[in-house]
Design a protein around this motif. Structure first.
Motif, short mmCIF file in Angstrom:
data_model
loop_
_atom_site.label_atom_id
_atom_site.label_comp_id
_atom_site.label_asym_id
_atom_site.label_seq_id
_atom_site.Cartn_x
_atom_site.Cartn_y
_atom_site.Cartn_z
N VAL A 150 11.10 3.95 2.40
CA VAL A 150 11.70 4.71 1.30
C VAL A 150 11.64 3.81 0.08
N TRP A 151 11.00 4.31 -0.97
CA TRP A 151 10.89 3.58 -2.24
C TRP A 151 11.84 4.21 -3.24
N ILE A 152 12.38 3.38 -4.14
CA ILE A 152 13.35 3.85 -5.13
C ILE A 152 12.71 3.78 -6.52
N ASP A 153 12.68 4.94 -7.19
CA ASP A 153 12.15 4.99 -8.55
C ASP A 153 13.09 4.22 -9.47
N SER A 154 12.63 3.07 -9.96
CA SER A 154 13.49 2.23 -10.79
C SER A 154 13.43 2.59 -12.26
N THR A 155 12.63 3.61 -12.60
CA THR A 155 12.53 4.02 -14.00
C THR A 155 13.28 5.31 -14.27
N ALA A 156 13.79 5.95 -13.20
CA ALA A 156 14.49 7.24 -13.38
C ALA A 156 15.87 7.04 -13.98
N ILE A 215 11.43 8.11 -2.67
CA ILE A 215 10.05 8.51 -2.38
C ILE A 215 9.68 7.98 -0.99
N GLY A 216 9.18 8.87 -0.15
CA GLY A 216 8.79 8.45 1.20
C GLY A 216 7.34 8.01 1.25
N GLY A 235 13.16 0.23 -0.88
CA GLY A 235 14.56 0.37 -0.52
C GLY A 235 14.81 0.23 0.96
N ARG A 236 13.90 0.76 1.77
CA ARG A 236 14.08 0.72 3.23
C ARG A 236 12.72 0.71 3.89
N PRO A 272 0.82 -1.22 0.00
CA PRO A 272 0.00 0.00 0.00
C PRO A 272 0.85 1.27 0.00
N GLY A 273 1.95 1.27 0.76
CA GLY A 273 2.86 2.41 0.72
C GLY A 273 3.51 2.55 -0.64
N GLY A 274 3.78 1.42 -1.29
CA GLY A 274 4.34 1.46 -2.63
C GLY A 274 3.41 2.10 -3.63
N TRP A 275 2.12 1.76 -3.54
CA TRP A 275 1.16 2.36 -4.48
C TRP A 275 1.05 3.87 -4.24
#
Length: 228
Positions: A222-228, A202-203, A172-173, A155-158
């Motif tokens: 903490v999520w990491i944008d894997s498309t950047a 992204i938090g 990521g964390r 849910p945090g990822g979405w």
């Protein structure tokens, strides 16, 4: 070892589940787990104390994750107990990037995956969904801690995905605190939001409540944008 059932992206473990299993090796109420590599499935891993942190790695391999106790409390978001029946999922089913994900994969059957599909709440920057854990997720009727971490994860990822329209992010964390483990069949609500975005990071925050509003657990990630 992360059994194959608990996958996230294809070929790797669900990030929240992996973090929860790792956190179980750290004697602290609040544990932060940082993933350095996709957690491998069906692979024996060692958890070793290395100074102030615990390192997780396969025998003779590189570090997969690092865990440590932390003191900074989680800013707990409030519950959403009135999810509208027509609330729209955060992502259309056809666009789901990880369809077999243990937590949010639409291809997982009831009783196999968690099938938590975070939905938009009109007029609020919050996602929410209902969830009732089944007996395969529990020991003696009490849901295992790593399952709660998994429920808090996607849910945090979405919510994080909302900050990168059309993009994909990976965990990521994650830091989580569990006040009480839910029981099998207990009606629960998961809520999530994203509160910052800096570069590729992204938090996100998420929380698990009972259907009556009792706080069960909370997390920040903490999520990491894997498309950047």
């Amino acid at each position: 070892m992360f059994a194959g059932r608990f996958n996230g992206p294809p070929g790797s473990a669900n990030g929240g589940y992996a973090c929860g299993v790792i956190a179980g090796h750290v004697a602290a109420d609040l544990v932060e787990v940082t993933l350095h590599k996709p957690p491998p499935l069906d692979t024996e891993l060692l958890v070793e104390l290395a100074g102030p942190v615990y390192e997780v790695r396969p025998a003779g391999g590189d570090v997969v994750a690092v865990a440590k106790p932390v003191d900074e409390p989680i800013d707990v978001m409030p519950p959403v107990l009135d999810i509208p029946a027509d609330a729209v999922p955060a992502l259309a089913d056809a666009n789901h990037p990880f369809r077999s994900c243990f937590t949010c994969g639409p291809d997982r059957e009831t009783g196999d995956g968690l099938r938590i599909f975070a939905k938009r709440i009109t007029g609020r920057s919050i996602l929410a969904d209902r969830w009732a854990p089944d007996e395969s997720l529990a020991d003696d009727g009490i849901v295992r801690p790593e399952i709660v971490w998994a429920a808090l994860d996607c849910p945090g990822g979405w919510a994080a995905f909302d900050r990168i329209p059309g993009g994909v992010a990976v965990l990521g964390r994650m830091t989580a605190h569990i006040d009480r483990l839910p029981r099998v069949g207990e009606q629960c609500v998961v809520v999530a939001t994203s509160d910052w975005h800096e570069g590729r990071k992204i938090g996100a925050r998420s929380a698990l409540y009972t259907g009556q509003g009792e706080l069960l657990a909370a997390a920040r990630a903490v999520w990491i944008d894997s498309t950047a």
